[in-house]
Design a protein around this motif. Structure first.
Motif, PDB file in Angstrom:
ATOM      1  N   ILE A   1      -9.731   2.926  42.343  1.00 15.65           N
ATOM      2  CA  ILE A   1      -9.343   4.239  41.830  1.00 15.65           C
ATOM      3  C   ILE A   1      -8.302   4.832  42.780  1.00 15.65           C
ATOM      4  O   ILE A   1      -8.326   4.591  43.975  1.00 15.65           O
ATOM      5  N   ASP A   2      -7.401   5.617  42.224  1.00 15.45           N
ATOM      6  CA  ASP A   2      -6.260   6.127  42.976  1.00 15.45           C
ATOM      7  C   ASP A   2      -6.149   7.633  42.778  1.00 15.45           C
ATOM      8  O   ASP A   2      -5.653   8.104  41.760  1.00 15.45           O
ATOM      9  N   ALA A   3      -6.626   8.383  43.769  1.00 14.55           N
ATOM     10  CA  ALA A   3      -6.650   9.850  43.680  1.00 14.55           C
ATOM     11  C   ALA A   3      -5.405  10.487  44.278  1.00 14.55           C
ATOM     12  O   ALA A   3      -5.418  11.642  44.675  1.00 14.55           O
ATOM     13  N   ARG A   4      -4.296   9.758  44.313  1.00 20.60           N
ATOM     14  CA  ARG A   4      -3.046  10.231  44.892  1.00 20.60           C
ATOM     15  C   ARG A   4      -2.628  11.595  44.342  1.00 20.60           C
ATOM     16  O   ARG A   4      -2.141  12.444  45.060  1.00 20.60           O
ATOM     17  N   GLY A   5      -2.823  11.800  43.076  1.00 22.70           N
ATOM     18  CA  GLY A   5      -2.389  13.028  42.411  1.00 22.70           C
ATOM     19  C   GLY A   5      -1.359  12.705  41.359  1.00 22.70           C
ATOM     20  O   GLY A   5      -0.402  11.974  41.622  1.00 22.70           O
ATOM     21  N   ASN A   6      -1.583  13.200  40.161  1.00 16.62           N
ATOM     22  CA  ASN A   6      -0.677  12.918  39.054  1.00 16.62           C
ATOM     23  C   ASN A   6       0.531  13.848  39.086  1.00 16.62           C
ATOM     24  O   ASN A   6       0.477  14.956  39.623  1.00 16.62           O
ATOM     25  N   LYS A   7       1.607  13.366  38.478  1.00 14.89           N
ATOM     26  CA  LYS A   7       2.858  14.106  38.332  1.00 14.89           C
ATOM     27  C   LYS A   7       3.642  13.365  37.257  1.00 14.89           C
ATOM     28  O   LYS A   7       3.188  12.312  36.789  1.00 14.89           O
ATOM     29  N   PRO A   8       4.792  13.829  36.836  1.00 15.82           N
ATOM     30  CA  PRO A   8       5.555  13.068  35.845  1.00 15.82           C
ATOM     31  C   PRO A   8       5.793  11.632  36.330  1.00 15.82           C
ATOM     32  O   PRO A   8       6.247  11.410  37.453  1.00 15.82           O
ATOM     33  N   GLY A   9       5.415  10.673  35.503  1.00 14.97           N
ATOM     34  CA  GLY A   9       5.552   9.262  35.839  1.00 14.97           C
ATOM     35  C   GLY A   9       4.368   8.662  36.567  1.00 14.97           C
ATOM     36  O   GLY A   9       4.329   7.466  36.813  1.00 14.97           O
ATOM     37  N   VAL A  10       3.387   9.489  36.948  1.00 14.93           N
ATOM     38  CA  VAL A  10       2.179   9.026  37.636  1.00 14.93           C
ATOM     39  C   VAL A  10       0.979   9.573  36.885  1.00 14.93           C
ATOM     40  O   VAL A  10       0.824  10.793  36.765  1.00 14.93           O
ATOM     41  N   ASP A  11       0.144   8.671  36.367  1.00 16.11           N
ATOM     42  CA  ASP A  11      -1.014   9.096  35.570  1.00 16.11           C
ATOM     43  C   ASP A  11      -2.215   8.204  35.883  1.00 16.11           C
ATOM     44  O   ASP A  11      -2.560   7.315  35.120  1.00 16.11           O
ATOM     45  N   ALA A  12      -2.841   8.446  37.031  1.00 18.01           N
ATOM     46  CA  ALA A  12      -4.022   7.684  37.430  1.00 18.01           C
ATOM     47  C   ALA A  12      -5.257   8.310  36.809  1.00 18.01           C
ATOM     48  O   ALA A  12      -5.342   9.533  36.653  1.00 18.01           O
ATOM     49  N   ALA A  13      -6.236   7.465  36.456  1.00 16.62           N
ATOM     50  CA  ALA A  13      -7.454   7.963  35.814  1.00 16.62           C
ATOM     51  C   ALA A  13      -8.633   7.070  36.170  1.00 16.62           C
ATOM     52  O   ALA A  13      -8.470   5.944  36.637  1.00 16.62           O
ATOM     53  N   PHE A  14      -9.828   7.593  35.929  1.00 15.50           N
ATOM     54  CA  PHE A  14     -11.071   6.852  36.079  1.00 15.50           C
ATOM     55  C   PHE A  14     -11.524   6.456  34.679  1.00 15.50           C
ATOM     56  O   PHE A  14     -11.966   7.304  33.909  1.00 15.50           O
TER      57      PHE A  14
ATOM     58  N   TYR B   1      -7.445  21.926  54.588  1.00 14.29           N
ATOM     59  CA  TYR B   1      -6.082  22.355  54.277  1.00 14.29           C
ATOM     60  C   TYR B   1      -5.677  22.099  52.830  1.00 14.29           C
ATOM     61  O   TYR B   1      -4.601  22.501  52.413  1.00 14.29           O
ATOM     62  N   ARG B   2      -6.538  21.395  52.088  1.00 15.80           N
ATOM     63  CA  ARG B   2      -6.304  21.093  50.663  1.00 15.80           C
ATOM     64  C   ARG B   2      -4.997  20.346  50.421  1.00 15.80           C
ATOM     65  O   ARG B   2      -4.341  20.523  49.391  1.00 15.80           O
ATOM     66  N   THR B   3      -4.624  19.495  51.381  1.00  9.67           N
ATOM     67  CA  THR B   3      -3.431  18.679  51.243  1.00  9.67           C
ATOM     68  C   THR B   3      -3.605  17.377  52.019  1.00  9.67           C
ATOM     69  O   THR B   3      -4.392  17.315  52.959  1.00  9.67           O
ATOM     70  N   GLY B   4      -2.853  16.372  51.609  1.00 12.09           N
ATOM     71  CA  GLY B   4      -2.860  15.111  52.335  1.00 12.09           C
ATOM     72  C   GLY B   4      -1.988  14.084  51.644  1.00 12.09           C
ATOM     73  O   GLY B   4      -1.724  14.178  50.440  1.00 12.09           O
ATOM     74  N   TYR B   5      -1.541  13.122  52.436  1.00 10.25           N
ATOM     75  CA  TYR B   5      -0.906  11.937  51.872  1.00 10.25           C
ATOM     76  C   TYR B   5      -1.970  11.131  51.138  1.00 10.25           C
ATOM     77  O   TYR B   5      -3.169  11.371  51.289  1.00 10.25           O
ATOM     78  N   CYS B   6      -1.552  10.142  50.368  1.00 12.53           N
ATOM     79  CA  CYS B   6      -2.482   9.286  49.630  1.00 12.53           C
ATOM     80  C   CYS B   6      -3.563   8.716  50.541  1.00 12.53           C
ATOM     81  O   CYS B   6      -4.742   8.650  50.167  1.00 12.53           O
ATOM     82  N   TYR B   7      -3.185   8.345  51.754  1.00  9.82           N
ATOM     83  CA  TYR B   7      -4.140   7.751  52.699  1.00  9.82           C
ATOM     84  C   TYR B   7      -5.248   8.749  53.018  1.00  9.82           C
ATOM     85  O   TYR B   7      -6.437   8.418  52.970  1.00  9.82           O
ATOM     86  N   ALA B   8      -4.850   9.964  53.372  1.00  4.60           N
ATOM     87  CA  ALA B   8      -5.822  10.995  53.737  1.00  4.60           C
ATOM     88  C   ALA B   8      -6.683  11.384  52.543  1.00  4.60           C
ATOM     89  O   ALA B   8      -7.894  11.604  52.679  1.00  4.60           O
ATOM     90  N   LYS B   9      -6.078  11.449  51.366  1.00  2.37           N
ATOM     91  CA  LYS B   9      -6.862  11.760  50.164  1.00  2.37           C
ATOM     92  C   LYS B   9      -7.901  10.666  49.911  1.00  2.37           C
ATOM     93  O   LYS B   9      -9.022  10.959  49.498  1.00  2.37           O
ATOM     94  N   SER B  10      -7.546   9.411  50.208  1.00  4.28           N
ATOM     95  CA  SER B  10      -8.526   8.328  50.033  1.00  4.28           C
ATOM     96  C   SER B  10      -9.665   8.459  51.038  1.00  4.28           C
ATOM     97  O   SER B  10     -10.797   8.085  50.744  1.00  4.28           O
TER      98      SER B  10
END
Length: 192
Positions: A125-138, A68-77
């Motif tokens: 690592i946090d693959a939650r997804g970036n947006k304004p104010g969120v900038d996770a990286a490897f 479905y190409r979607t998920g909460y942070c938990y499912a993405k992990s």
């Protein structure tokens, strides 16, 4: 390390689409770190966070997240763990306890991953997804997670789990829409 390499009900990397994607992402990589980065960036950038995009259905298994190409942070992990484990990279599930609002109660869990890197050991690592104010990286050895702790009742939970916490699975499997999950985010009591 064996528990962090195995498939499971939710980290279902034996699913044909998940294993095919894992092989595709591994093509032409020259190092383990490059493979981790490719898998991380795929999940972070190509799988939409359910709340950010107001998307249904609620997903839990890695294969559902990919479908479905979607998920909460938990499912993405769960998907990120599946892609990495399928490629023989030990990967666990981690959680932070964060304030839902700006400060204070209520709180909820936030899901992310820990991956074992030969040069650095366990690295979150946090693959939650970036947006304004969120900038996770490897960018090992420095961790660059989506959220930093802001107050005393927020915590980085120290455990690295091989399987998702039951409370997380219960919420993702109980509710059918992203807004129902949002109204019932999982939390744990802190030991003082």
């Amino acid at each position: 390390m064996n528990p962090y390499l195995l498939p499971g009900i939710y980290v279902d990397f034996e699913h044909p689409e998940v294993s095919a994607l894992a092989r595709q992402l591994a093509r032409d990589t020259v190092s383990g770190d490059e493979l981790v980065r490719k898998c991380f960036e795929f999940v972070r950038d190509e799988i939409r966070h359910s709340v950010d995009f107001k998307l249904n259905p609620v997903t839990c298994k890695a294969s559902e997240v990919l479908q479905y190409r979607t998920g909460y942070c938990y499912a993405k992990s769960h998907l990120l763990a599946a892609l990495l484990r399928a490629n023989g990279i030990p990967t666990g599930l981690c959680y932070q306890r964060l304030s839902i609002g700006d400060r204070g109660a209520p709180y909820c869990l936030h899901g992310l991953n820990a991956v074992f890197l030969k040069e650095h050991g366990w690295y979150r690592i946090d693959a939650r997804g970036n947006k304004p104010g969120v900038d996770a990286a490897f960018c090992p050895p420095k961790e660059k997670l989506a959220f930093s702790l802001q107050e005393p009742n927020e915590r980085d939970l120290p455990e690295i789990w091989a399987e998702p916490l039951p409370i997380v699975v219960q919420v993702l499997e109980r509710f059918n829409t992203y807004d129902q999950v949002l109204a019932n985010l999982p939390d744990v009591e802190l030991l003082r």
